[in-house]
Design an enzyme around this catalytic site. Structure first.
Site, PDB file in Angstrom:
ATOM      1  N   CYS A   1       0.886  -1.189  -0.038  1.00 10.51           N
ATOM      2  CA  CYS A   1       0.028  -0.003  -0.036  1.00 10.51           C
ATOM      3  C   CYS A   1       0.868   1.257  -0.023  1.00 10.51           C
ATOM      4  O   CYS A   1       1.786   1.344   0.662  1.00 10.51           O
ATOM      5  CB  CYS A   1      -1.082   0.019   1.310  1.00 10.51           C
TER       6      CYS A   1
ATOM      7  N   ARG B   1       3.766  -0.296  -4.775  1.00  5.58           N
ATOM      8  CA  ARG B   1       3.574  -0.767  -3.631  1.00  5.58           C
ATOM      9  C   ARG B   1       2.157  -1.621  -3.496  1.00  5.58           C
ATOM     10  O   ARG B   1       1.839  -2.221  -2.541  1.00  5.58           O
ATOM     11  CB  ARG B   1       3.549   0.422  -2.425  1.00  5.58           C
TER      12      ARG B   1
ATOM     13  N   TRP C   1      -2.989  -2.643  -1.574  1.00  4.94           N
ATOM     14  CA  TRP C   1      -2.578  -4.000  -2.022  1.00  4.94           C
ATOM     15  C   TRP C   1      -3.470  -4.789  -1.028  1.00  4.94           C
ATOM     16  O   TRP C   1      -3.435  -4.628   0.304  1.00  4.94           O
ATOM     17  CB  TRP C   1      -1.017  -4.416  -1.621  1.00  4.94           C
TER      18      TRP C   1
ATOM     19  N   ASN D   1      -1.850   1.571   6.089  1.00  8.20           N
ATOM     20  CA  ASN D   1      -0.857   0.397   5.325  1.00  8.20           C
ATOM     21  C   ASN D   1      -0.669  -0.561   6.563  1.00  8.20           C
ATOM     22  O   ASN D   1      -0.211  -0.048   7.528  1.00  8.20           O
ATOM     23  CB  ASN D   1       0.090   1.100   4.699  1.00  8.20           C
ATOM     24  N   GLY D   2      -1.002  -1.832   6.555  1.00  4.43           N
ATOM     25  CA  GLY D   2      -0.661  -2.611   7.456  1.00  4.43           C
ATOM     26  C   GLY D   2      -1.918  -3.506   7.734  1.00  4.43           C
ATOM     27  O   GLY D   2      -3.045  -3.574   6.873  1.00  4.43           O
TER      28      GLY D   2
ATOM     29  N   GLU E   1      17.091 -17.689  -9.367  1.00  4.17           N
ATOM     30  CA  GLU E   1      16.361 -16.413  -9.612  1.00  4.17           C
ATOM     31  C   GLU E   1      15.756 -16.055 -11.006  1.00  4.17           C
ATOM     32  O   GLU E   1      14.887 -15.116 -11.297  1.00  4.17           O
ATOM     33  CB  GLU E   1      17.473 -15.129  -9.439  1.00  4.17           C
TER      34      GLU E   1
ATOM     35  N   LYS F   1      12.073 -14.593 -11.679  1.00  6.67           N
ATOM     36  CA  LYS F   1      11.651 -13.405 -12.612  1.00  6.67           C
ATOM     37  C   LYS F   1      10.715 -13.883 -13.904  1.00  6.67           C
ATOM     38  O   LYS F   1      10.031 -13.077 -13.761  1.00  6.67           O
ATOM     39  CB  LYS F   1      13.179 -13.017 -13.527  1.00  6.67           C
TER      40      LYS F   1
ATOM     41  N   GLU G   1       7.124 -14.280 -11.999  1.00  3.51           N
ATOM     42  CA  GLU G   1       6.474 -13.155 -11.529  1.00  3.51           C
ATOM     43  C   GLU G   1       6.116 -12.156 -12.543  1.00  3.51           C
ATOM     44  O   GLU G   1       4.972 -11.456 -12.235  1.00  3.51           O
ATOM     45  CB  GLU G   1       7.226 -12.494 -10.336  1.00  3.51           C
TER      46      GLU G   1
ATOM     47  N   HIS H   1      16.384 -36.651  -9.884  1.00  7.18           N
ATOM     48  CA  HIS H   1      15.755 -37.076  -8.784  1.00  7.18           C
ATOM     49  C   HIS H   1      14.312 -36.652  -8.869  1.00  7.18           C
ATOM     50  O   HIS H   1      13.567 -36.889  -8.000  1.00  7.18           O
ATOM     51  CB  HIS H   1      16.294 -36.629  -7.374  1.00  7.18           C
TER      52      HIS H   1
ATOM     53  N   LYS I   1       5.755  -4.043  -4.366  1.00  2.60           N
ATOM     54  CA  LYS I   1       7.242  -4.074  -4.363  1.00  2.60           C
ATOM     55  C   LYS I   1       7.803  -4.407  -2.829  1.00  2.60           C
ATOM     56  O   LYS I   1       8.530  -4.995  -2.726  1.00  2.60           O
ATOM     57  CB  LYS I   1       7.467  -2.661  -4.956  1.00  2.60           C
TER      58      LYS I   1
END
Ligand code: M6R
Length: 610
Positions: free
Chosen positions: A2, A27, A74, A100-101, A483, A487, A490, A506, A605
């Site tokens: 947020c 955000r 968010w 926010n929270g 990584e 990338k 997402e 395996h 983010k």
């Protein structure tokens, strides 16, 4: 998570707030809303979707008023829709807030309020807080006191901005666990989740600490705790500059940030390499140099991309300094009563410096007596301020939700730290010199790869319709395989998995068929032959191999459908170079698939909730 912005001063406020929201949109982008007080009335416009969607509904430049606040959401509690969008108001509509929270005890408070006859429009915990503040206001007739009393009853986290028609020339701000920065101007103030919404107007800022509040009027500001004790907050000068947060000529922030890496990597090592001594200078850890020298063990904790760089760090520190290293997901570490010794050093890696899990893990380690360090990008962030010592990444603001330049800067700083620890222990000056020389050469090698971005684009376009991807590597190249997979998934929503190349036998080898692209990081190092054997195993089963290989390796072209060459370097540093084509591939594939690469669905983010 947020983004929140508030403005009080003498300028038209809604425009400033919305401009700030656009910069904070990374955000969260589930909904956007603005509240403005003018002539002692509050007007609220809010809407599901991005800030652009809000602007289709209302021309904010026409909203009069010099006090406003805005929010990009968010979603945590309640679906992303118009009703759950912030700002929320109390039952009278006179007190409005953005939050926010997470208010963890909101169901208890809500039940109490429902029993008293209050009603709710949304499903959010934030509206419960607004109504709760309103209920207290009815008794105390003082907005600041109502906010303070409410916050003393609240469990959970908040970055909070409250405005009210009862006191129309005041903004009240509070923080616990969610970042709040106050911009200090001349008769005007901006409050925001981070400094990017402030820097265009003000350079002097205050970072609120947990359980602190600020009261802003056009005449001045005061800071205090939510227990009403005065706080003498320190004013900091922002180092950020407005150009750094502009997209420039690039189509996306992510692409801009990928192309910035030659210079951001250079910035991360600038002034820190002592090539002739085969050593490094890390001013930020000077105060804990002895603790580092005597550390029995190092634990690195982080999330997401930062966790991947931590894995590379583990390999480097164990290799160069011979100190045992453990890498922990911050979200797991904090809840499992980890064994921590007083001579442990616990390092948190975080681009934002605000990730809730990483922060909580570091706090836990500190409580148990460890020395805690932060490798952080955002200057003045909570992790940077709460750790005993640390090293800034100096990558500049990273706005694309997918981390790119912060990752390579984390690798730069981890390389420096590994060399520093190594030189305190077992690393020879000659080996240090070789490492330092090569580290200094990496920016040009990154540039060399970027100069060939078009070739990488052409290769990428051959795989846009894939539904799955595997990324494989060994040794230092295993974390970068993780990584690469992150990338791609997402930003393109293609399922991708990273695996140690040899581990494939395996289980995951069962997935290989002619539809499965497999990205192999197969650079020339001491396990190159083994990686090539793994590559042959994939080929034998019809998999489509894309190899990221060392320049000059002609053998590999025979085995792979496509080869992306990267310059030769030391094995420790291949993740830096191998990351670049992976970032570009993910980007080009996602763009071709029509994805919003800077704001991928469901993500934000800075993850400031658990
Ligand atoms: O700000 P942090 O480095 O603490 O963030 C950690 C993760 O949330 C972050 O790396 C995330 O995985 C990125 N979206 C990856 O691109």
């Amino acid at each position: 998570m947020c983004g929140i912005v508030g403005y009080i001063g003498n300028k038209q406020a809604a425009d400033i707030v919305v401009k700030g929201l656009k910069l904070l949109e990374y955000r969260g982008y589930d909904s956007a809303g603005v509240a403005v007080i003018d002539d002692s009335t509050v007007s609220i416009n809010k809407r599901k979707g991005k800030v652009e969607d809000l602007l289709k509904m209302v021309d904010v430049s026409k909203i009069p008023g010099t006090l406003a606040m805005g929010h990009t959401r968010w979603a945590t509690h309640g679906a992303p829709n118009d009703v759950n969008a912030h700002p929320h108001t109390d039952s009278t509509g006179n007190i409005a807030l953005i939050h926010n929270g997470i208010i963890e005890n909101y169901t208890v408070i809500k039940t109490e309020l429902l029993n008293k006859g209050y009603t709710f429009k949304s499903e959010t915990d934030s509206e419960v807080l607004a109504v709760f503040i309103g209920m207290i206001y009815e008794k105390v007739h003082d907005v600041e006191m109502a906010v303070r009393l409410a916050l003393n009853e609240v469990e959970g986290t908040f970055g909070l901005v409250v405005i009210s028609t009862h006191e129309p020339d005041k903004i009240i701000v509070a923080r616990r666990g969610s970042p709040i920065v106050l911009g200090i101007g001349d008769g005007e103030y901006i409050v925001a989740s981070d400094a990017s919404a402030i820097v265009e107007y003000m350079k002097r800022v205050i970072y609120l600490n947990d359980d602190e509040m600020a009261i802003l009027t056009r005449e001045g500001y005061s800071t205090k705790t939510i227990k009403n004790e005065t706080v003498n907050a320190e004013i900091h000068e922002l180092e950020l500059n407005i150009e750094q947060i502009r997209k420039g000529n690039f189509d996306h922030y992510m692409l801009k940030e990928i192309f910035e890496q030659p210079s951001t990597f250079k910035d991360s090592i600038r002034g820190r390499l002592l090539v002739e001594d085969g050593n490094v200078k890390l001013g930020g850890v000077g105060a804990v140099a002895e603790k580092l020298k005597n550390a029995r063990r190092i634990i690195i904790t982080a999330c997401g991309t930062s966790w991947h760089s931590a894995l590379v760090g583990e390999y480097m520190i164990e290799h160069l300094a011979q100190i045992p290293v453990e890498v922990e997901y911050a979200s797991e570490f904090r809840y499992r009563n980890p064994v921590i010794y007083h001579d442990d050093v616990v390092i948190g890696i975080s681009q934002s410096g605000e990730t809730a899990d990483t922060l909580a893990a570091l706090r836990e380690a500190k409580l148990k007596g460890a020395t805690i360090l932060g490798l952080v990008n955002v200057v003045g962030s909570t992790i940077a301020r709460e750790t005993d010592a640390g090293v800034y990444l100096h990558a500049g603001p990273e706005i694309g939700v997918a981390s790119t330049k912060a990752f390579t800067s984390q690798l730069a700083v981890l390389s420096l730290l590994a060399m520093y620890l190594g030189r305190q222990r077992v690393l020879s000056m000659a080996d240090g010199k070789t490492l330092a020389t090569e580290l200094a050469a990496l920016p040009d090698k990154i540039q060399y790869i970027l100069d060939r971005a078009d070739q990488i684009k052409q290769i990428s376009l051959a795989y846009t319709n894939a539904t799955n991807f595997l990324y494989l590597g060994r040794g230092y190249n295993f974390p970068v395989a993780l990584e690469g997979a992150l990338k791609l998934k997402e930003i393109s929503y293609i399922h991708a998995e990273g695996y140690p190349a040899a581990e494939m036998k395996h289980g995951p080898i069962a997935l290989i068929d002619e539809n499965m692209p497999v990205v192999f990081v197969a650079t020339k190092d001491e396990i190159y032959d083994k990686v090539v054997s793994n590559l042959e195993e994939v080929r034998a089963r019809g998999g489509r191999v894309i190899a990221i290989a060392s320049e000059g390796d002609t053998n590999i072209a025979r085995l792979a459908e496509h080869v992306i060459y990267i310059p030769n370097t030391l094995p420790q540093f291949t993740p830096v170079l191998a990351a670049i084509p992976m970032q570009l591939m993910a980007y080009y594939i996602a763009v071709q698939r029509g994805c919003d690469v800077d704001k991928p669905r469901n993500l934000a983010k800075s993850v400031t909730v658990e």
